[in-house]
Design a protein around this motif. Structure first.
Motif, short mmCIF file in Angstrom:
data_model
loop_
_atom_site.label_atom_id
_atom_site.label_comp_id
_atom_site.label_asym_id
_atom_site.label_seq_id
_atom_site.Cartn_x
_atom_site.Cartn_y
_atom_site.Cartn_z
N SER A 663 24.16 69.63 20.73
CA SER A 663 24.05 69.65 19.26
C SER A 663 22.67 70.25 18.90
O SER A 663 21.63 69.76 19.36
CB SER A 663 24.17 68.24 18.69
OG SER A 663 23.97 68.25 17.29
N VAL A 664 22.65 71.33 18.06
CA VAL A 664 21.42 72.06 17.70
C VAL A 664 21.33 72.16 16.17
O VAL A 664 22.33 72.53 15.51
CB VAL A 664 21.42 73.48 18.31
CG1 VAL A 664 20.10 74.18 18.00
CG2 VAL A 664 21.67 73.43 19.80
N SER A 665 20.14 71.87 15.63
CA SER A 665 19.95 72.02 14.17
C SER A 665 18.49 72.36 13.87
O SER A 665 17.59 72.01 14.64
CB SER A 665 20.34 70.73 13.43
OG SER A 665 19.50 69.66 13.85
N ARG A 666 18.29 73.11 12.71
CA ARG A 666 16.92 73.42 12.28
C ARG A 666 16.36 72.23 11.52
O ARG A 666 16.96 71.76 10.56
CB ARG A 666 16.90 74.65 11.38
CG ARG A 666 17.04 75.95 12.15
CD ARG A 666 17.00 77.11 11.19
NE ARG A 666 15.74 77.15 10.44
CZ ARG A 666 15.43 78.07 9.53
NH1 ARG A 666 16.32 79.02 9.23
NH2 ARG A 666 14.27 78.06 8.90
N PRO A 667 15.22 71.74 11.93
CA PRO A 667 14.67 70.58 11.19
C PRO A 667 14.22 70.94 9.77
O PRO A 667 14.21 70.08 8.89
CB PRO A 667 13.49 70.14 12.06
CG PRO A 667 13.12 71.34 12.85
CD PRO A 667 14.38 72.11 13.06
N ASP A 668 13.90 72.26 9.57
CA ASP A 668 13.44 72.66 8.25
C ASP A 668 14.55 73.19 7.36
O ASP A 668 14.35 73.51 6.20
CB ASP A 668 12.33 73.72 8.37
CG ASP A 668 12.80 74.94 9.16
OD1 ASP A 668 13.84 74.81 9.88
OD2 ASP A 668 12.17 76.00 9.09
N TYR A 669 15.77 73.32 7.95
CA TYR A 669 16.90 73.81 7.16
C TYR A 669 18.19 73.26 7.79
O TYR A 669 18.82 73.88 8.64
CB TYR A 669 16.90 75.34 7.13
CG TYR A 669 18.01 75.94 6.28
CD1 TYR A 669 18.14 75.57 4.93
CD2 TYR A 669 18.90 76.86 6.82
CE1 TYR A 669 19.15 76.12 4.17
CE2 TYR A 669 19.90 77.42 6.03
CZ TYR A 669 20.03 77.05 4.71
OH TYR A 669 21.02 77.60 3.94
N THR A 670 18.55 72.06 7.41
CA THR A 670 19.64 71.34 8.06
C THR A 670 21.00 72.02 7.95
O THR A 670 21.86 71.83 8.84
CB THR A 670 19.74 69.91 7.51
OG1 THR A 670 19.89 69.98 6.08
CG2 THR A 670 18.49 69.11 7.85
N PRO A 671 21.32 72.83 6.91
CA PRO A 671 22.64 73.48 6.91
C PRO A 671 22.84 74.45 8.08
O PRO A 671 23.97 74.82 8.38
CB PRO A 671 22.68 74.21 5.56
CG PRO A 671 21.75 73.45 4.69
CD PRO A 671 20.63 73.02 5.61
N ALA A 723 12.21 76.96 15.46
CA ALA A 723 12.31 75.76 16.30
C ALA A 723 13.58 75.00 15.92
O ALA A 723 14.03 75.03 14.76
CB ALA A 723 11.08 74.90 16.13
N VAL A 724 14.12 74.29 16.91
CA VAL A 724 15.36 73.53 16.66
C VAL A 724 15.25 72.16 17.30
O VAL A 724 14.47 71.94 18.24
CB VAL A 724 16.59 74.27 17.25
CG1 VAL A 724 16.84 75.57 16.50
CG2 VAL A 724 16.42 74.51 18.73
N THR A 725 16.05 71.24 16.76
CA THR A 725 16.18 69.91 17.38
C THR A 725 17.45 69.93 18.24
O THR A 725 18.53 70.31 17.77
CB THR A 725 16.29 68.82 16.31
OG1 THR A 725 15.09 68.86 15.51
CG2 THR A 725 16.45 67.46 16.95
N VAL A 726 17.32 69.48 19.52
CA VAL A 726 18.43 69.58 20.48
C VAL A 726 18.80 68.20 21.01
O VAL A 726 17.92 67.42 21.43
CB VAL A 726 18.05 70.51 21.66
CG1 VAL A 726 19.21 70.58 22.65
CG2 VAL A 726 17.66 71.87 21.15
N ASP A 727 20.11 67.89 20.97
CA ASP A 727 20.67 66.70 21.64
C ASP A 727 21.64 67.19 22.72
O ASP A 727 22.59 67.92 22.43
CB ASP A 727 21.42 65.82 20.64
CG ASP A 727 20.47 65.03 19.76
OD1 ASP A 727 19.96 64.03 20.26
OD2 ASP A 727 20.27 65.45 18.60
N MET A 728 21.42 66.75 23.99
CA MET A 728 22.32 67.11 25.11
C MET A 728 22.83 65.83 25.77
O MET A 728 22.07 64.89 25.99
CB MET A 728 21.58 67.98 26.16
CG MET A 728 21.12 69.32 25.63
SD MET A 728 20.11 70.20 26.87
CE MET A 728 21.33 70.44 28.15
N MET A 729 24.14 65.82 26.07
CA MET A 729 24.72 64.68 26.81
C MET A 729 25.75 65.23 27.81
O MET A 729 26.59 66.05 27.47
CB MET A 729 25.41 63.69 25.87
CG MET A 729 26.01 62.49 26.62
SD MET A 729 26.69 61.23 25.51
CE MET A 729 28.09 62.10 24.83
#
Length: 739
Positions: A663-671, A723-729
C-alpha cells in the motif's frame, strides 16, 4: 373233522447254523405223506429222504391239532440254505365201503379229507405254473414233439401258439431273430442290434438329447466320452503301483476331442513326465486325489516341438502333487509352453524340500513359459486359490493373466513368484493369503526391463520368524506402471519393496510391519536410480511400523542415488511408528521430491515450485510486515522473509511463496495512492511476482518496483518524484531453495 386251512406249505425256513427242528401246521396221515425240500445257496433244490435226512414227529391228534415237527438228521440248517415242507400224498383211493359192512364216520371223514388234501396239492402246484389268461380264446397249447423241440427254446408264433425256436431267439411277425451274444446274425436284424447293444459299442447305439431349446441329439457314448477316469485305463491309486502309463493313456484318449480326465480319490504313483493337450481338464477330488512323485520330473507338460508350439484352454483342478524327492531339482511340476486361456484352480503342489533346505537354484511348482523368439501368443491365464508349498510360480513373457488367492511359499526356492521377460505385462497378483519370500530374489520378482502394468493388490507377506527370508517385491530393472496397493508386508527379511529405475509406480495404502527382520539396514520402500532418474512415482497412505528395536536401522521410505537421483516423485500421507526401529528421519528423499502430510519419526514435508528450484516446508507459515516513509526517486524499504538454508541446499538460499500486500500513498496529497496484491515466489535473489489486484486513488497512483536484493529479502524502491508512505505485508510459507 373239517380241514379249515388251504395252506399246504411251511417255510421256506432260512438256515442260521443253529436250528435243526422245523414245524408244519397242516394235516397228514403219516410221516411218509411229507415232502421236505432243501435249497442251496445257488438256488438248486433237492428232496430229502425220510429217516436218512430227517425224522418226523406228528402231533397226536391231526384233526384238532394238525401238523408236527421235522428234525434234520445231519444237524443245523446252514446259513445260505432254505428248507420248505409240503405234503406229497399219493393220489390213490384206499377206502372200500362194502354192503352191510361198517359205515364209520371217521373212515368217511378221512377219505373226504384225503380228497381235499389232494386238491390242495394240485392247486399249490398250479399256483406256480404258467397259465393262459381266461380272456384268451380256446387254442391248442400242446408243445411240439420232443424231436422238434430238442435243443430249442419255447417260443410263440403270431397267434400265440407254442413253437420250438433256436435257443437264445425271439420271435416276431417276420420270424425268429437271435439275440444270443455267441450267435452270428445279419445286419439290420433285432438279434444283431441286441448283440451289439451288449458289446463295447452299445453306448453308441443309444441316443441322448439335453433338455432346453436348441439342444441337439447325441449318443450316450458321445456324452460319456467327454469325461474319462484314469481308473478306466488301469490306474490303481494305491501309492505303490506305477500309474504313469494309465494316466498318460487317459489323457491321450482325449488329445483330439478334449474333455475331462478324472483322478478319483487315491494315491497315484507317477515316475515319468505326462503330456497334456489343449482343451483337456485334469480334475481330482482335492487333496484326496494325490499324485505321488519320487523323482525330479515334470509331472505334466505341454508339447514343445518348436518354440512357438502352443497350448489352449488346458485346465488343472482340485488335485495334489506331492513330490518326495529331496535332491537338486531342475524340473517344474507343471510346465506349459505358450499357454493361452489356461487355468489352475485349487491345485496343491508340495516340494520334498523341508523348510530349512534353502536353495538359489532348485525349481518347482508352475512354469508358464513363452520362450525368447516365440511368435505365439501367451495370455489370459489364471492361477486361482492354489497352494504352492515350498515351491514357486514363474510367468515368462506372459501377458493379461492373473494369480489370485491361495498361498505361495517360496522360501526354499530362488523366488516365490517371478514375472520374467521384457514383454511381460498386464498381470494381476491379487489376494494371495500368504507369500513367503525367498532370501535370494524375494516374494515377487519383477525380472525384466520393460515389464509394465502389474497390479499387486491385497496380498499378505508371511514373515515367519523361524525362516530366513528376503525382500517382499524385488524389481532390479526398470519397470513401468506398477500398482502396489492394500498389501500387508509382515516381517520381510530384507526390503519390503526394492525397485530400481521405476517409472509411474503407485505404492498406496500398504501396511509394513516388522520390516528389516535381518536387522541389516533394509528399508520398507527403496527407490534407486541406476541407469536414469526414476520419476513419476507416488507413495501415498502407507503405514510403517517396527515395534521392536533394530540395531542396523533402515528407513520407512528411501530414495537412493545409484548413479542417478530419483526425480519428480511424490510422498504423501504416510505414517511411521517405531522409535527404535527406523532411522530418524524415517523418510529420506533427495531434493527433487514432494512430501506432503507425512507424520512420525522426523518426517519432513515439502513442495517443489518453479521447475524444482524451490522446496517449501509448508508447515512453516509466516507473516512479515514493514512500514515507513520512503524518500522520493530511489528511496527503498526492505521486508525480510527468511534467511534460512539447509537440507542439502546451498548456503544463503532461502525460499518462500505467498501473497505480498503493498500500500503506497503521498503523505502530502492523500488522493494519490496505490494498493496492489502480488503473488510472490522467491529463492535467493530471484523473485517472481504477479499482480493479482490493484486499486489507485482518485489522484492516480505512485510508481515503484519490487526486487530481491539479497537472500530472503523483498525490496520496495520508490520511482515516484515525491516521498511516499509504504505498508508491506507478506503472508506465506518459507522453505529452502533446491539445487
Amino acid at each position: 373233522m373239517t380241514i379249515s386251512s388251504q395252506n399246504r406249505q411251511a417255510g421256506p425256513y432260512l438256515g442260521n447254523d443253529v436250528a435243526t427242528a422245523f414245524t408244519f401246521a397242516f394235516k397228514v396221515f403219516s410221516a411218509s405223506d411229507l415232502q421236505v425240500v432243501r435249497t442251496d445257496a445257488a438256488g438248486v433244490e433237492s428232496t430229502l429222504a425220510l429217516t436218512t435226512d430227517y425224522t418226523v414227529a406228528l402231533n397226536s391228534n391231526q384233526d384238532s391239532n394238525p401238523g408236527g415237527t421235522v428234525t434234520l438228521v445231519a444237524g443245523a440248517l446252514v446259513s445260505g440254505t432254505k428248507l420248505t415242507i409240503t405234503s406229497s400224498i399219493i393220489p390213490l383211493q384206499a377206502t372200500d365201503l362194502t354192503n352191510q359192512g361198517g359205515f364209520y364216520p371217521k373212515v368217511i371223514t378221512n377219505a373226504l379229507d384225503k380228497l381235499t388234501i389232494l386238491i390242495q396239492q394240485l392247486l399249490n402246484g398250479l399256483g406256480r405254473s404258467i397259465k393262459l389268461p381266461i380272456s384268451d380264446s380256446a387254442m391248442n397249447v400242446t408243445l411240439p414233439a420232443a424231436s422238434v423241440r430238442a435243443s430249442k427254446a419255447l417260443g410263440f408264433d403270431a397267434n400265440g401258439q407254442p413253437i420250438a425256436v433256436p435257443a437264445g431267439s425271439a420271435v416276431t411277425d417276420s420270424g425268429a431273430v437271435t439275440f444270443t451274444t455267441s450267435g452270428s446274425y445279419s445286419a439290420g436284424t433285432v438279434g444283431k442290434w441286441l448283440k451289439d447293444l451288449a458289446s463295447s459299442i452299445g453306448s453308441s447305439l443309444i441316443g441322448f438329447i439335453q433338455s432346453g431349446i436348441g439342444a441337439v441329439a447325441r449318443t450316450v457314448q458321445d456324452e460319456l466320452r467327454q469325461t474319462v477316469s484314469v481308473k478306466q485305463f488301469g490306474a490303481v491309486g494305491d501309492g505303490v503301483t506305477d500309474d504313469t502309463a494309465a494316466i498318460r493313456a487317459a489323457i491321450a484318449s482325449l488329445a483330439t476331442s478334449g474333455g475331462i480326465v478324472l483322478i478319483p480319490r487315491g494315491t497315484y504313483l507317477v515316475s515319468s513326465a505326462i503330456q497334456t493337450y489343449s482343451n483337456i481338464t485334469i480334475k481330482g477330488e482335492g487333496d484326496s486325489s494325490q499324485i505321488l512323485v519320487a523323482t525330479d520330473i515334470e509331472v505334466f507338460y505341454s508339447d514343445r516341438t518348436t518354440i512357438s508350439t502352443s497350448i489352449f484352454r488346458a485346465e488343472f483342478r482340485d488335485f495334489y502333487i506331492k513330490k518326495t524327492f529331496t535332491g537338486a531339482t531342475t524340473k517344474y511340476d507343471i510346465h506349459l509352453q505358450n499357454p493361452n486361456v489356461c487355468k489352475f484352480s485349487n491345485v496343491r503342489i508340495q516340494s520334498g524340500h523341508i523348510d530349512s533346505a534353502y536353495s538359489a537354484t532348485n525349481v518347482g511348482g508352475i512354469f508358464l513359459d513363452k520362450p525368447a523368439g516365440s511368435t505365439a501368443s501367451a495370455f489370459m491365464n489364471r492361477i486361482d486359490d492354489c497352494w504352492i508349498q515350498n515351491n514357486s510360480i514363474y510367468l515368462l513373457n506372459i501377458t493379461d493373466s492373473s494369480i489370485k488367492g491361495g498361498y505361495v511359499w517360496g522360501h526354499v526356492r530362488q523366488f516365490a513368484i517371478r514375472l520374467g521377460g521384457a514383454s511381460a505385462g498386464n498381470i494381476d497378483i491379487i489376494g494371495v493369503n500368504g507369500i513367503i519370500t525367498s532370501q535370494y530374489n524375494g516374494g515377487i520378482w519383477l525380472d525384466g526391463s520393460g515389464i509394465n502394468q502389474v497390479r499387486i493388490i491385497g496380498n499378505e507377506w508371511d514373515g515367519n520368524p523361524l525362516l530366513t527370508l528376503g525382500t517382499g517385491i524385488y524389481s532390479p530393472q526398470s519397470t513401468f506402471q506398477v500398482a502396489v496397493s492394500g498389501n500387508t508386508f509382515w516381517g520381510c527379511g530384507k526390503h519390503g519393496i526394492d525397485t530400481t529405475d521405476p517409472v509411474g509406480w503407485s505404492i498406496t495404502g500398504n501396511n509394513f510391519w516388522k520390516g528389516n527382520a535381518q536387522d541389516n539396514s533394509y528399508d520398507d520402500i527403496r527407490i534407486t536410480g541406476v541407469t536414469f532418474q526414476p520419476n513419476g512415482n507416488t507413495v501415498t497412505g502407507n503405514s510403517h511400523t517396527i515395534d521392536v528395536s533394530r540395531t542396523n536401522k533402515g528407513y520407512a521410505i528411501r530414495e537412493v542415488n545409484g548413479g542417478f537421483n530419483p526425480f519428480g516423485n511424490t510422498y504423501s500421507s504416510n505414517s511411521v511408528l517405531g522409535g527404535t526401529g527406523y532411522q530418524n528421519p524415517a523418510i529420506l528423499v533427495l531434493q527433487s521430491a514432494d512430501q506432503v502430510g507425512n507424520v512420525g519419526m522426523g518426517t519432513n514435508n515439502s513442495l517443489r515450485l518453479m521447475q524444482d528450484q524451490i522446496r517449501l516446508d509448508y508447515e512453516a507459515t509466516l507473516v512479515k510486515t514493514a512500514r515507513t516513509q520512503v524518500a522520493a526517486s530511489g528511496g527503498t524499504l526492505d521486508l525480510t522473509i527468511t534467511t534460512e538454508s539447509g537440507n542439502g541446499a546451498p548456503a544463503a538460499q532461502g525460499s518462500y511463496v505467498g501473497t505480498l500486500y503493498v500500500s503506497v500513498s503521498r503523505p502530502d496529497y492523500t488522493p494519490q495512492s496505490r494498493r496492489t496484491v502480488w503473488a510472490a515466489i522467491g529463492y535467493g535473489t530471484t523473485l517472481s511476482t504477479t499482480s493479482l489486484a490493484q486499486q489507485d486513488g482518485t489522484g492516480g497512483g505512485p510508481t515503484y518496483t519490487i526486487t530481491a536484493p539479497s537472500n530472503g529479502v523483498i525490496r520496495f524502491t520508490n520511482t515516484f518524484a515525491s516521498a511516499v508512505t509504504v505498508d508491506m505485508m507478506f503472508v506465506g510459507t518459507k522453505g529452502f531453495a533446491g539445487a
